[in-house]
Design an enzyme around this catalytic site. Structure first.
Site, PDB file in Angstrom:
ATOM      1  N   CYS A 121       0.897  -1.235   0.112  1.00  0.00           N
ATOM      2  CA  CYS A 121      -0.132  -0.101  -0.067  1.00  0.00           C
ATOM      3  C   CYS A 121       0.823   1.280   0.030  1.00  0.00           C
ATOM      4  O   CYS A 121       1.388   1.536  -0.809  1.00  0.00           O
ATOM      5  CB  CYS A 121      -1.030  -0.195   1.253  1.00  0.00           C
ATOM      6  SG  CYS A 121      -2.522   1.243   0.797  1.00  0.00           S
ATOM      7  N   HIS A 124      -3.397  -5.838   1.025  1.00  0.00           N
ATOM      8  CA  HIS A 124      -2.809  -5.877   2.285  1.00  0.00           C
ATOM      9  C   HIS A 124      -2.990  -7.345   2.726  1.00  0.00           C
ATOM     10  O   HIS A 124      -3.933  -7.911   3.355  1.00  0.00           O
ATOM     11  CB  HIS A 124      -3.655  -5.142   3.405  1.00  0.00           C
ATOM     12  CG  HIS A 124      -3.372  -3.634   3.173  1.00  0.00           C
ATOM     13  ND1 HIS A 124      -2.555  -3.184   3.794  1.00  0.00           N
ATOM     14  CD2 HIS A 124      -4.271  -2.660   2.653  1.00  0.00           C
ATOM     15  CE1 HIS A 124      -2.492  -1.681   3.895  1.00  0.00           C
ATOM     16  NE2 HIS A 124      -3.449  -1.555   2.899  1.00  0.00           N
ATOM     17  N   GLU A 130      -1.139  -8.571   5.047  1.00  0.00           N
ATOM     18  CA  GLU A 130      -0.791  -8.770   6.442  1.00  0.00           C
ATOM     19  C   GLU A 130      -2.269  -8.679   7.142  1.00  0.00           C
ATOM     20  O   GLU A 130      -2.282  -8.911   8.259  1.00  0.00           O
ATOM     21  CB  GLU A 130       0.118  -7.813   6.836  1.00  0.00           C
ATOM     22  CG  GLU A 130      -0.454  -6.380   7.214  1.00  0.00           C
ATOM     23  CD  GLU A 130      -0.485  -5.487   5.734  1.00  0.00           C
ATOM     24  OE1 GLU A 130      -0.342  -6.134   4.763  1.00  0.00           O
ATOM     25  OE2 GLU A 130      -0.942  -4.363   5.925  1.00  0.00           O
TER      26      GLU A 130
END
Lengths: 82, 229
Positions: free
Chosen positions: B86, B203, B205
């Site tokens: 990002c 994302h 994560e």
């Protein structure tokens, strides 16, 4: 004292989503004559000296190093007496 | 896995990245403040998401001049894996470690959603656990994710197979409807020529546990772990 007035816009050919949306809004508001709309940035930098050539060179370096992104943006610099 | 997670002023996914490595992968993670000149002993660098420097001027434009970025470029130059997520991707673009730039999303809105990604490469440190063409699900959260590069750069990216992920539908087809932000060629992630620097808007994560909606992000971290083993 000198001031650099820097106008940064997206390069011709790079789609400007904000400009496109503004154009539609202007049409909705009855501004039928509005053609293409481009949105950009205006940055003003003051210098602590009065050397025109030096101010232009410094503003140019600032633009190419950080103020504008050469991949998508173009810029125009004007040096004025503050 | 020994990851250095770089924290810039305004980063807000650094903790998620730290946890993805330390808790979910059982690796070692260390935060590195952006003022540091050097990286700690590590085999992975993560540039996390967020709003470094408040997104002032352009996303990532100021963070790229942070002292630590010299060490990150050097690490990347030595072939070390660098993952920019990002805002981390935006910083990699601004720093020139990856080609192209981000424009404001086509719809002008900040988009918070879950998307399907089609892996185009499964031979990279970040993707060796993915199945080619089979879509996986990860969240996106950004306003400037509209990937742009001029025609020549885009052609070169495609020719060198540097496009790693494309936004796609549930069947893995990168169609127009599945493109959330207007990115050229539905690009969601790209790599450098050497294949050791990956930038991606989604994302992984945030998708480490089914309890939180998807565990597909693990595939990226498991790939890195496999590569480092």
């Amino acid at each position: 004292m000198l001031t650099a007035e820097i106008r940064i816009t997206l390069k011709d050919g790079v789609l400007d989503p904000q400009g496109t949306t503004l154009r539609r809004s202007l049409e909705t508001l009855g501004f039928a004559g509005a053609g293409e709309v481009r949105v950009g940035k205006f940055i003003q930098v003051s210098f602590g000296h009065g050397d025109q050539a030096r101010a232009r060179a410094e503003a140019e370096a600032m633009c190419s190093k950080v103020l504008a992104n050469p991949v998508i943006e173009q810029y125009r610099i004007e040096i004025r007496e503050a | 896995m020994k990851a250095a997670v770089v924290t810039f002023p305004g980063s807000n996914c650094d903790y998620d990245c730290f946890q993805a490595v330390a808790e979910h992968m059982g690796g070692e993670a260390r935060y590195v403040w952006h003022r540091e000149q050097r990286l700690p002993d590590c085999d992975l660098v993560i540039l996390p998401g967020g709003f470094s420097y408040g997104d002032y001027l352009r996303t990532g434009a100021i963070a790229r001049f942070s002292p630590v970025m010299g060490a990150v470029a050097e690490f990347a130059g030595r072939g070390g894996p660098v993952l920019g997520i990002c805002n981390g991707f935006q910083i990699l673009l601004e720093s020139g470690l990856l080609p192209g730039a981000m424009l404001v999303n086509r719809g002008l809105q900040f988009i918070c959603d879950t998307v399907h990604l089609r892996p185009e490469r499964t031979d990279l440190p970040f993707t060796n656990r993915l199945a080619g063409g089979r879509p996986f699900r990860v969240p996106i959260a950004h306003k400037e994710g509209n990937y742009y590069a001029d025609a020549a750069t885009l052609a070169e990216l495609e020719r060198n197979r540097q496009v790693v992920f494309r936004y796609c539908n549930a069947n893995g087809e990168p169609d127009e409807v599945s493109n959330p932000n207007g990115s050229l060629h539905n690009i969601a992630g790209i790599t450098n020529k050497a294949g050791n620097v990956l930038g991606m808007m989604p994302h992984p994560e945030r998708a480490m546990d089914r309890l939180l909606g998807s565990a597909d992000g693990r595939l990226i971290f498991e790939s890195i772990a496999h590569f480092l083993r």
